[in-house]
Design a protein around this motif. Structure first.
Motif, mmCIF file in Angstrom:
data_model
loop_
_atom_site.group_PDB
_atom_site.id
_atom_site.type_symbol
_atom_site.label_atom_id
_atom_site.label_comp_id
_atom_site.label_asym_id
_atom_site.label_seq_id
_atom_site.Cartn_x
_atom_site.Cartn_y
_atom_site.Cartn_z
ATOM 1 N N ARG A 64 -20.335 76.569 -78.158
ATOM 2 C CA ARG A 64 -20.579 77.925 -78.143
ATOM 3 C C ARG A 64 -22.092 78.130 -78.745
ATOM 4 O O ARG A 64 -22.139 77.810 -79.678
ATOM 5 C CB ARG A 64 -19.524 78.869 -78.725
ATOM 6 C CG ARG A 64 -19.721 80.303 -78.519
ATOM 7 C CD ARG A 64 -18.784 81.100 -79.142
ATOM 8 N NE ARG A 64 -17.243 81.027 -78.642
ATOM 9 C CZ ARG A 64 -16.979 81.363 -77.507
ATOM 10 N NH1 ARG A 64 -17.644 82.041 -76.903
ATOM 11 N NH2 ARG A 64 -15.593 81.134 -77.121
ATOM 12 N N THR A 65 -22.865 78.979 -77.931
ATOM 13 C CA THR A 65 -24.076 79.251 -78.289
ATOM 14 C C THR A 65 -23.966 80.806 -78.481
ATOM 15 O O THR A 65 -23.921 81.437 -77.431
ATOM 16 C CB THR A 65 -25.143 78.771 -77.442
ATOM 17 O OG1 THR A 65 -25.070 77.215 -77.433
ATOM 18 C CG2 THR A 65 -26.673 79.300 -78.118
ATOM 19 N N LEU A 66 -24.649 81.381 -79.767
ATOM 20 C CA LEU A 66 -24.898 82.931 -79.778
ATOM 21 C C LEU A 66 -26.119 82.992 -80.664
ATOM 22 O O LEU A 66 -26.553 82.055 -81.449
ATOM 23 C CB LEU A 66 -23.555 83.437 -80.433
ATOM 24 C CG LEU A 66 -22.429 83.522 -79.842
ATOM 25 C CD1 LEU A 66 -21.314 83.957 -80.780
ATOM 26 C CD2 LEU A 66 -22.253 84.505 -78.587
ATOM 27 N N PRO A 67 -26.774 84.220 -80.463
ATOM 28 C CA PRO A 67 -27.864 84.519 -81.254
ATOM 29 C C PRO A 67 -27.555 84.503 -82.645
ATOM 30 O O PRO A 67 -26.702 84.942 -83.140
ATOM 31 C CB PRO A 67 -28.204 86.012 -80.945
ATOM 32 C CG PRO A 67 -27.478 86.261 -79.286
ATOM 33 C CD PRO A 67 -26.429 85.267 -79.398
ATOM 34 N N GLU A 68 -28.696 84.049 -83.475
ATOM 35 C CA GLU A 68 -28.497 84.213 -84.997
ATOM 36 C C GLU A 68 -28.181 85.707 -85.376
ATOM 37 O O GLU A 68 -27.530 85.876 -86.505
ATOM 38 C CB GLU A 68 -29.810 83.613 -85.763
ATOM 39 C CG GLU A 68 -29.493 81.967 -85.815
ATOM 40 C CD GLU A 68 -28.941 81.474 -86.569
ATOM 41 O OE1 GLU A 68 -28.221 82.215 -87.497
ATOM 42 O OE2 GLU A 68 -29.263 80.314 -87.076
ATOM 43 N N ILE A 69 -28.798 86.765 -84.675
ATOM 44 C CA ILE A 69 -29.036 88.033 -85.114
ATOM 45 C C ILE A 69 -27.955 88.824 -84.273
ATOM 46 O O ILE A 69 -28.114 88.684 -83.036
ATOM 47 C CB ILE A 69 -30.470 88.400 -85.085
ATOM 48 C CG1 ILE A 69 -31.599 87.711 -85.673
ATOM 49 C CG2 ILE A 69 -30.673 90.037 -85.500
ATOM 50 C CD1 ILE A 69 -31.252 87.675 -87.402
ATOM 51 N N TYR A 70 -27.159 89.610 -84.952
ATOM 52 C CA TYR A 70 -26.223 90.443 -84.393
ATOM 53 C C TYR A 70 -26.619 91.847 -84.661
ATOM 54 O O TYR A 70 -26.616 92.165 -86.114
ATOM 55 C CB TYR A 70 -24.976 90.289 -84.607
ATOM 56 C CG TYR A 70 -23.835 91.038 -83.672
ATOM 57 C CD1 TYR A 70 -23.471 90.483 -82.443
ATOM 58 C CD2 TYR A 70 -23.107 92.188 -84.360
ATOM 59 C CE1 TYR A 70 -23.057 91.362 -81.625
ATOM 60 C CE2 TYR A 70 -22.392 92.892 -83.514
ATOM 61 C CZ TYR A 70 -22.090 92.348 -81.967
ATOM 62 O OH TYR A 70 -21.570 93.264 -81.132
ATOM 63 N N GLU A 71 -26.894 92.643 -83.724
ATOM 64 C CA GLU A 71 -27.497 93.858 -83.943
ATOM 65 C C GLU A 71 -26.779 95.299 -84.147
ATOM 66 O O GLU A 71 -27.118 96.458 -84.334
ATOM 67 C CB GLU A 71 -28.827 94.145 -82.867
ATOM 68 C CG GLU A 71 -29.736 93.296 -82.840
ATOM 69 C CD GLU A 71 -30.795 93.542 -81.981
ATOM 70 O OE1 GLU A 71 -30.864 94.630 -81.452
ATOM 71 O OE2 GLU A 71 -31.649 92.652 -81.746
ATOM 72 N N TYR A 72 -25.251 95.149 -84.015
ATOM 73 C CA TYR A 72 -24.340 96.401 -83.897
ATOM 74 C C TYR A 72 -23.145 96.120 -84.715
ATOM 75 O O TYR A 72 -22.927 95.146 -85.242
ATOM 76 C CB TYR A 72 -23.864 96.628 -82.600
ATOM 77 C CG TYR A 72 -24.905 96.180 -81.410
ATOM 78 C CD1 TYR A 72 -25.572 97.245 -81.108
ATOM 79 C CD2 TYR A 72 -25.083 95.197 -80.659
ATOM 80 C CE1 TYR A 72 -26.851 97.318 -80.120
ATOM 81 C CE2 TYR A 72 -26.005 95.204 -79.726
ATOM 82 C CZ TYR A 72 -26.991 96.157 -79.240
ATOM 83 O OH TYR A 72 -27.854 96.037 -78.429
ATOM 84 N N ASN A 73 -23.006 97.456 -85.465
ATOM 85 C CA ASN A 73 -21.520 97.472 -85.926
ATOM 86 C C ASN A 73 -20.701 98.023 -84.856
ATOM 87 O O ASN A 73 -20.772 99.005 -84.386
ATOM 88 C CB ASN A 73 -21.660 98.728 -87.302
ATOM 89 C CG ASN A 73 -22.287 97.994 -88.324
ATOM 90 O OD1 ASN A 73 -22.167 96.879 -88.456
ATOM 91 N ND2 ASN A 73 -23.121 98.778 -89.045
ATOM 92 N N GLY A 74 -19.671 97.354 -84.621
ATOM 93 C CA GLY A 74 -18.926 97.538 -83.259
ATOM 94 C C GLY A 74 -19.413 96.673 -82.217
ATOM 95 O O GLY A 74 -19.565 95.406 -82.621
ATOM 96 N N THR A 75 -19.470 97.110 -80.969
ATOM 97 C CA THR A 75 -20.163 96.456 -79.898
ATOM 98 C C THR A 75 -21.249 97.171 -79.420
ATOM 99 O O THR A 75 -21.575 98.311 -79.676
ATOM 100 C CB THR A 75 -19.062 96.408 -78.795
ATOM 101 O OG1 THR A 75 -18.641 97.546 -78.278
ATOM 102 C CG2 THR A 75 -17.739 95.780 -79.372
ATOM 103 N N ALA A 76 -21.919 96.508 -78.655
ATOM 104 C CA ALA A 76 -23.187 97.324 -77.824
ATOM 105 C C ALA A 76 -22.685 98.570 -77.232
ATOM 106 O O ALA A 76 -23.528 99.550 -77.162
ATOM 107 C CB ALA A 76 -23.916 96.438 -76.833
#
Length: 219
Positions: A64-76
């Motif tokens: 599984r590959t995902l971005p290091e940075i997650y930008e949201y509280n909750g979902t987009a």
């Protein structure tokens, strides 16, 4: 309750997609996330996880590959305003503060020279369902004062109000704290003076995590 105390400039949020026990880091579990199950890499974050070092980078674990940075509280598509810790540089010194933010853009609109953003939630009853607020369970807290950060794991089940009272009892201000993911995700890992790893991972040390809050170097 186990506490790791370190300088504010020694903190880094890190996306790992694996159990804390499968890393060489000293730290605690991070914010909320989504997963198909807890014995495989998460599918996405649900709390902001940002550090200035990993913009544009990705992490891969067990396919599984995902971005290091997650930008949201909750979902987009369903962003939630949650209490969020912000570490930033001011006149050569790392400071910490909090704000209620829906996404990383909200934070960047208020603060300059950001080093880390860690999404979580507050101790306020209004930010919890009645069941979750009064449910005794393992919990993880990130707290701070003017110079230090405190990475805290409750090793015995506590309610949210009990956790808040415990933070006050040890001399910290709950205002300067966020509640991270808890229950089976509560994890803390430390090293002793002989550089031997000691795992303190409660309710199952192999629980997969999206991100952690770690100590960058020896403390």
């Amino acid at each position: 309750m186990i506490i790791i105390k370190t300088k504010l400039d020694n903190i880094r949020t890190e996306t790992i997609l694996r159990p804390l026990s499968k890393t060489d880091y000293t730290g605690i579990n991070g914010g909320f996330f989504a997963a198909d199950s807890y014995d495989e890499p998460p599918t996405e974050g649900r709390s902001i996880a940002y550090n200035e070092f990993d913009e544009g980078d990705k992490v891969t674990y067990k396919g599984r590959t995902l971005p290091e940075i997650y930008e949201y509280n909750g979902t987009a598509k369903n962003q939630k305003s949650r209490k969020t810790a912000v570490l930033y540089e001011k006149k050569g010194t790392i400071k910490a503060d909090y704000m209620y933010a829906r996404n990383l853009d909200d934070v960047k609109a208020r603060y300059d020279n950001i080093t880390n953003v860690i999404g979580g939630t507050s101790f306020a009853e209004s930010d919890w369902s009645p069941l979750a607020y009064q449910l005794p369970t393992y919990r993880t807290i990130f707290a701070w004062d003017d110079t230090n950060a405190y990475l805290i794991a409750f090793t015995d089940p506590v309610t949210v109000p009990h956790a808040k009272q415990s933070i006050e009892f040890i001399g910290l201000d709950p205002k300067n704290a966020i509640v991270l993911d808890g229950s089976g995700s509560t994890s803390i890992q430390v090293y002793d003076d002989g550089n031997q790893k000691k795992n303190y991972c409660f309710y199952g040390e192999d629980r997969y995590l999206f991100n952690i809050v770690r100590v960058k170097k020896d403390y």
